[in-house]
Write an enzyme that holds these catalytic residues in place. Structure first.
Site, PDB file in Angstrom:
ATOM      1  N   GLN A  27       0.803  -1.224   0.000  1.00 36.17           N
ATOM      2  CA  GLN A  27       0.000   0.000   0.000  1.00 36.17           C
ATOM      3  C   GLN A  27       0.836   1.275   0.000  1.00 36.17           C
ATOM      4  OE1 GLN A  27      -2.567  -1.817   3.257  1.00 36.17           O
ATOM      5  NE2 GLN A  27      -4.088  -0.596   2.180  1.00 36.17           N
ATOM      6  N   HIS A 128       1.119  -9.499   4.422  1.00 38.72           N
ATOM      7  CA  HIS A 128      -0.032  -8.590   4.288  1.00 38.72           C
ATOM      8  C   HIS A 128      -0.464  -8.645   2.818  1.00 38.72           C
ATOM      9  CE1 HIS A 128      -2.130  -5.023   6.402  1.00 38.72           C
ATOM     10  NE2 HIS A 128      -2.721  -5.143   5.221  1.00 38.72           N
ATOM     11  N   ASN A 172      -1.751 -11.158   8.023  1.00 42.67           N
ATOM     12  CA  ASN A 172      -2.758 -10.131   8.242  1.00 42.67           C
ATOM     13  C   ASN A 172      -4.073 -10.586   7.616  1.00 42.67           C
ATOM     14  OD1 ASN A 172      -3.538  -7.209   8.896  1.00 42.67           O
ATOM     15  ND2 ASN A 172      -4.140  -7.390   6.748  1.00 42.67           N
ATOM     16  N   GLU A 173      -5.098 -10.763   8.450  1.00 42.86           N
ATOM     17  CA  GLU A 173      -6.465 -10.977   7.985  1.00 42.86           C
ATOM     18  C   GLU A 173      -6.615 -12.132   6.996  1.00 42.86           C
ATOM     19  OE1 GLU A 173      -8.050  -7.254   6.564  1.00 42.86           O
ATOM     20  OE2 GLU A 173      -8.012  -6.365   8.552  1.00 42.86           O
ATOM     21  N   TYR A 301     -13.032  -2.283  12.206  1.00 40.77           N
ATOM     22  CA  TYR A 301     -13.499  -1.077  11.517  1.00 40.77           C
ATOM     23  C   TYR A 301     -14.986  -0.831  11.735  1.00 40.77           C
ATOM     24  CZ  TYR A 301      -8.983  -0.846   9.302  1.00 40.77           C
ATOM     25  OH  TYR A 301      -7.640  -0.726   9.100  1.00 40.77           O
ATOM     26  N   GLU A 353      -5.231  -2.653  13.923  1.00 37.88           N
ATOM     27  CA  GLU A 353      -5.737  -1.631  12.991  1.00 37.88           C
ATOM     28  C   GLU A 353      -7.077  -1.124  13.492  1.00 37.88           C
ATOM     29  OE1 GLU A 353      -6.099  -2.878   8.880  1.00 37.88           O
ATOM     30  OE2 GLU A 353      -4.166  -3.878   8.946  1.00 37.88           O
ATOM     31  N   TRP A 400      -4.898   2.796  11.862  1.00 36.71           N
ATOM     32  CA  TRP A 400      -4.774   2.626  10.423  1.00 36.71           C
ATOM     33  C   TRP A 400      -5.278   3.917   9.802  1.00 36.71           C
ATOM     34  CZ3 TRP A 400      -2.330  -0.836   7.474  1.00 36.71           C
ATOM     35  CH2 TRP A 400      -2.434  -0.633   6.097  1.00 36.71           C
ATOM     36  N   GLU A 407      -5.592   1.893  -1.292  1.00 38.90           N
ATOM     37  CA  GLU A 407      -6.603   1.132  -0.555  1.00 38.90           C
ATOM     38  C   GLU A 407      -7.165   0.000  -1.436  1.00 38.90           C
ATOM     39  OE1 GLU A 407      -7.371   0.583   2.490  1.00 38.90           O
ATOM     40  OE2 GLU A 407      -9.114  -0.607   1.905  1.00 38.90           O
ATOM     41  N   TRP A 408      -6.260  -0.895  -1.844  1.00 39.42           N
ATOM     42  CA  TRP A 408      -6.631  -2.130  -2.541  1.00 39.42           C
ATOM     43  C   TRP A 408      -7.598  -1.850  -3.701  1.00 39.42           C
ATOM     44  CZ3 TRP A 408      -2.848  -4.957  -1.008  1.00 39.42           C
ATOM     45  CH2 TRP A 408      -2.398  -4.879   0.310  1.00 39.42           C
TER      46      TRP A 408
HETATM   47  C1  FCB Z   1      -7.791  -3.791   6.369  1.00 42.45           C
HETATM   48  C2  FCB Z   1      -6.432  -4.019   5.781  1.00 42.45           C
HETATM   49  C3  FCB Z   1      -5.609  -2.774   5.579  1.00 42.45           C
HETATM   50  C4  FCB Z   1      -6.469  -1.601   5.127  1.00 42.45           C
HETATM   51  C5  FCB Z   1      -7.716  -1.475   5.975  1.00 42.45           C
HETATM   52  C6  FCB Z   1      -8.590  -0.308   5.601  1.00 42.45           C
HETATM   53  O1  FCB Z   1      -8.627  -4.858   6.010  1.00 42.45           O
HETATM   54  O2  FCB Z   1      -5.688  -4.889   6.602  1.00 42.45           O
HETATM   55  O3  FCB Z   1      -4.582  -3.057   4.701  1.00 42.45           O
HETATM   56  O4  FCB Z   1      -6.741  -1.704   3.792  1.00 42.45           O
HETATM   57  O5  FCB Z   1      -8.456  -2.650   5.928  1.00 42.45           O
END
Ligand code: FCB
Length: 450
Positions: A27, A128, A172-173, A301, A353, A400, A407-408
């Protein structure tokens, strides 16, 4: 009037509570094919027409690789204790196995040494999402062999950096990699198979457990953990149908990870629901996955409201959302943390995050007065403090993100940073939230020591 960000009451957090900011390699780094870096699945995915909302990619991103010293000073200027970053596997091991890149490893050595020189603790994440493309051509995370490649990669990183890292996360996730990448097809590698996603989930967890075993056998000094995204699944109504669906989604989204990691088994409801798509595994896999965790990372989030009548839109219900359309819901954050500790007796837990995307216009004075982000951070940090007060073993919190970044699938349109990035000039300008966070940490340290 700008409201400041309070962290209060301070005595409810342990005095060694760690405050930080987070990023990930793809990112922010750019320098996509310099110094022999291999391609990652995200480099390839970005070339797929329509994959990224604004047609952008990570070739330059925030140009972090070329601006390392400036960014290290920027992190230091925030007064944080720690910086969470990820290591790009194809930058350090371009093929995903075999030869290492001295230049790639050298970059992370400079990053880590630069953090330590500034008194900031390096929290590294090994994966990640930017898997080497060479491994994808051999099946990626669908192939069991990738778990063994990951163990070799983890050992190499520990050999090079281990004694200087304050923390190592394996993945990560994993939910995002498996479900968004292999079932929904909206993230790399863009596949759409539920069976593939289930197998990927299993191999990610397996590789985590095998890596922990190997790193410990090699004499790991950094505490070892994994980072999970957790959204509480809340039924839209009290109807049996909504409640049953929310419970099942809790099985797929939360318990699918926490049960094997902390209890050595997959949850029955989600396993049964997968039916013929359930993952293939070997007899010793579950024992391998359930290695003791030195710490757990949770990314939060928003909540997810589950309705058996179809998608549930917070905006239609008049609820506040961020620029991602994600509902702003700090109470669900508090409820999540207390519930997880009640159900699992959590190890030391970091919020790895938390943050929000907001439109963030640059004002006439050249600054970004992101009061909405300050409010988001204030209410969510308050939820963390409340959960700590109720006994959840919370050890740290990372915003974060350090700065606006790629942002992906949303590209550069969504801004999560507490530092603004002008993508034309790549200039970094701290937003009001950056100052508020720094000032809050300063006041907190005074209170915590009192
Ligand atoms: C999470 C990701 C991070 C970022 C946030 C907004 O899922 O780990 O890289 O994109 O969302």
């Amino acid at each position: 009037m700008t409201m400041t960000l309070h962290i209060d009451p301070t005595h409810l957090l342990r005095p060694d509570f760690i405050w930080g900011v987070a990023t990930s390699a793809f990112q922010i780094e750019g320098a996509a094919d310099e110094d022999g870096k291999g391609e990652s699945i995200w480099d390839v995915f970005c070339r797929q027409p329509g994959a990224i909302a604004d047609g952008s990619d990570g070739r330059i991103a925030c140009d972090h690789v070329h601006r390392l010293d400036e960014d290290l000073d920027l992190i230091a200027s925030l007064g944080v204790d720690a910086y969470r970053f990820s290591i790009s596997w194809p930058r350090v091991q371009p093929q995903g196995w075999g030869p290492w890149s001295e230049e790639g490893l050298g970059f992370y050595e400079r990053l880590v040494d630069g953090l330590l020189a500034r008194g900031i603790r390096p929290f590294a994440t090994l994966n990640h999402w930017d898997l080497p493309q060479v491994l994808q051509t051999q099946g990626g995370w669908m192939a069991r062999d990738t778990a063994h490649r990951f163990v070799d990669y983890a050992r190499g990183i520990q050999r090079c950096l281990g004694d200087r890292l304050a923390s190592i996360a394996t993945h990560n996730e994993p939910w995002v990699i498996a479900i968004l990448g292999h079932e929904k097809g909206i993230f790399a590698p863009g596949l759409t198979s539920r069976a593939a996603a289930a197998q990927v989930n299993h191999h990610l967890l397996l590789s985590h457990g095998l890596a922990l075993q190997a790193l410990r056998a090699d004499g790991a000094s950094a505490p070892l953990g994994i980072v999970l995204n957790m959204s509480p699944q809340e039924p839209a109504t009290d109807s049996p149908a909504d409640r049953a669906l929310a419970r099942l989604q809790d099985g797929h989204g939360l318990r699918w990870y926490l049960d094997p990691l902390l209890r050595g088994r997959y949850p029955d409801d989600a396993w049964t629901d997968l039916g013929r798509d359930a993952p293939r595994m070997e007899a010793t896999d579950l024992a391998a996955i359930a290695q003791p965790l030195d710490w757990l990372g949770i990314n939060y989030y928003t909540r997810n409201v589950v309705s058996s009548a179809g998608p549930w839109d917070p905006v239609a219900h008049g609820l506040p959302v961020t620029d991602m359309g994600w509902e702003i819901c700090p109470d669900s954050f508090h409820a999540l943390l207390t519930r997880l500790h009640r159900d699992y007796a959590l190890p030391p837990t970091f919020i790895t995050e938390n943050g929000g995307a907001f439109p963030d216009p640059v004002q006439a004075d050249g600054l970004v007065h992101d009061q909405d982000r300050i409010d988001y951070l204030r209410t969510h940090i308050a939820a963390v403090v409340r959960a700590a007060q109720e006994g959840v073993p919370l050890a740290g919190y990372f915003v974060w993100s350090l700065m606006d970044n790629f942002e992906w699938a949303s590209g550069y349109a969504k801004r999560f940073g507490i530092v603004h990035v002008d993508y034309a000039t790549l200039a970094r300008t701290p937003k009001a939230s950056a100052r508020a966070y720094r000032d809050a940490l300063t006041r907190w340290r005074v209170g915590a020591r009192a």
